[in-house]
Design a protein around this motif. Sequence first.
Motif, short mmCIF file in Angstrom:
data_model
loop_
_atom_site.label_atom_id
_atom_site.label_comp_id
_atom_site.label_asym_id
_atom_site.label_seq_id
_atom_site.Cartn_x
_atom_site.Cartn_y
_atom_site.Cartn_z
N LEU A 160 0.83 -1.20 0.00
CA LEU A 160 0.00 0.00 0.00
C LEU A 160 0.87 1.25 0.00
O LEU A 160 1.99 1.24 0.51
N PRO A 161 0.33 2.35 -0.54
CA PRO A 161 1.12 3.59 -0.59
C PRO A 161 1.26 4.27 0.76
O PRO A 161 2.17 5.09 0.95
N PHE A 162 0.35 3.95 1.69
CA PHE A 162 0.39 4.56 3.01
C PHE A 162 0.14 3.50 4.07
O PHE A 162 -0.10 2.33 3.77
N PHE A 166 -4.48 3.71 7.96
CA PHE A 166 -4.97 4.90 7.27
C PHE A 166 -5.75 4.52 6.01
O PHE A 166 -6.83 5.05 5.75
N ILE A 167 -5.20 3.57 5.25
CA ILE A 167 -5.86 3.15 4.01
C ILE A 167 -7.21 2.51 4.31
O ILE A 167 -8.22 2.78 3.64
N ARG A 168 -7.25 1.67 5.34
CA ARG A 168 -8.53 1.04 5.71
C ARG A 168 -9.54 2.09 6.13
O ARG A 168 -10.72 2.02 5.76
N SER A 169 -9.09 3.05 6.90
CA SER A 169 -9.99 4.13 7.35
C SER A 169 -10.50 4.94 6.16
O SER A 169 -11.70 5.25 6.07
N LEU A 170 -9.61 5.27 5.23
CA LEU A 170 -9.99 6.07 4.06
C LEU A 170 -10.98 5.29 3.19
O LEU A 170 -11.99 5.85 2.73
N LEU A 236 -11.55 -3.19 1.30
CA LEU A 236 -11.81 -3.46 2.71
C LEU A 236 -11.90 -4.96 2.98
O LEU A 236 -11.30 -5.48 3.93
N GLU A 237 -12.66 -5.65 2.13
CA GLU A 237 -12.82 -7.10 2.30
C GLU A 237 -11.49 -7.82 2.08
O GLU A 237 -11.16 -8.76 2.81
N ALA A 238 -10.72 -7.38 1.08
CA ALA A 238 -9.46 -8.05 0.76
C ALA A 238 -8.42 -7.86 1.87
O ALA A 238 -7.67 -8.79 2.19
N MET A 239 -8.35 -6.67 2.44
CA MET A 239 -7.38 -6.42 3.51
C MET A 239 -7.67 -7.30 4.71
O MET A 239 -6.75 -7.90 5.30
N ASP A 240 -8.93 -7.41 5.08
CA ASP A 240 -9.29 -8.26 6.22
C ASP A 240 -9.06 -9.73 5.90
O ASP A 240 -8.57 -10.50 6.74
#
Length: 314
Positions: A160-162, A166-170, A236-240
């Motif tokens: 991820l770039p950040f 933060f990315i999940r929140s955004l 969101l689904e993929a990160m989790d």
Amino acid sequence: MLFSSEQQLNNDEQQQFWQSVTQSTLEKNDVSLAYAYIQHSDSSKAIVISSGRVESYLKYKELMFDLYQHGYSIYILDHRGQGLSSRITTNPHQGHIDKFQTYIDDLNDFVELIVNPNKHKNLYLVGHSMGGTIGTLYMEQYPTTFNAAVFSAPMYGIKLPFNKTFIRSLAGLLDTCNDKQPHKQPNYVLGGTDYEPVEFEKNHLTNSPNRYQQILDVFNQNPSIQLGSPTNRWLLEAMDAADRATKAAALSIKPIMVLQALDDEIVDNAAQNRAENIHCQIRRIANCQHEVFIEADDARNQALRTLVSFFDKY
């Protein structure tokens, strides 16, 4: 151990092989799931392939050919929302899923309804990238189905770039698929676009210009399989799911081999390393980008030798 050459792609033998491959669909409620398979007349062992994001079985002709030559029946499913399967968004270019579990449920239906009736003595799982996440979580939920699995650059984490938090929140803030907006269409991640081909010099997938061009040709000749960026809901689904898959791989009771591309710019190799143990082994491949199975011959052959040797043990 011999495999195809990047200097002789889509040759007469491969084209003849593809004429023997069956292409069909599995109808599931309002969704049509495309798949392909070929049964080996001289073998009772089979491989199920779980492909990555944006992919179709049309991209896997060469891999299917090579694995068939080594004695395997081959089955491959196009996940819903991509490939030749039904799109689930108004914009067919959006990479979207409602719940990651849906992918796993679809794979289980495919195995139960299409693969298992053929009563193969030994069954193995191959997954690439997102398909490795799906496959790992499938094995957690159905641990008796497969003898062993090989996952190519599995998505146990996304580069991820950040910061991930933060990315999940955004993505959560931008996601239109929530309870407050139940009838709104999904939206792309920030900066997301419809399908746009990338020239070889700018790609971060493979070092093989020939195999890369062949894949571009497949997408150009079959516009219906083109897919763009993911939606916020998919992210969101993929990160989790990636977090869960890392833990599931580390706790797997069945043997897993991870083919780790040391130059991967798409998934997080550190997450794969966290899963490594006696049941989840890692083969680290140098001079290899994310697309292990369409890499230059040296890296690809190393990966395929590892795959075949690993399955031979089980």
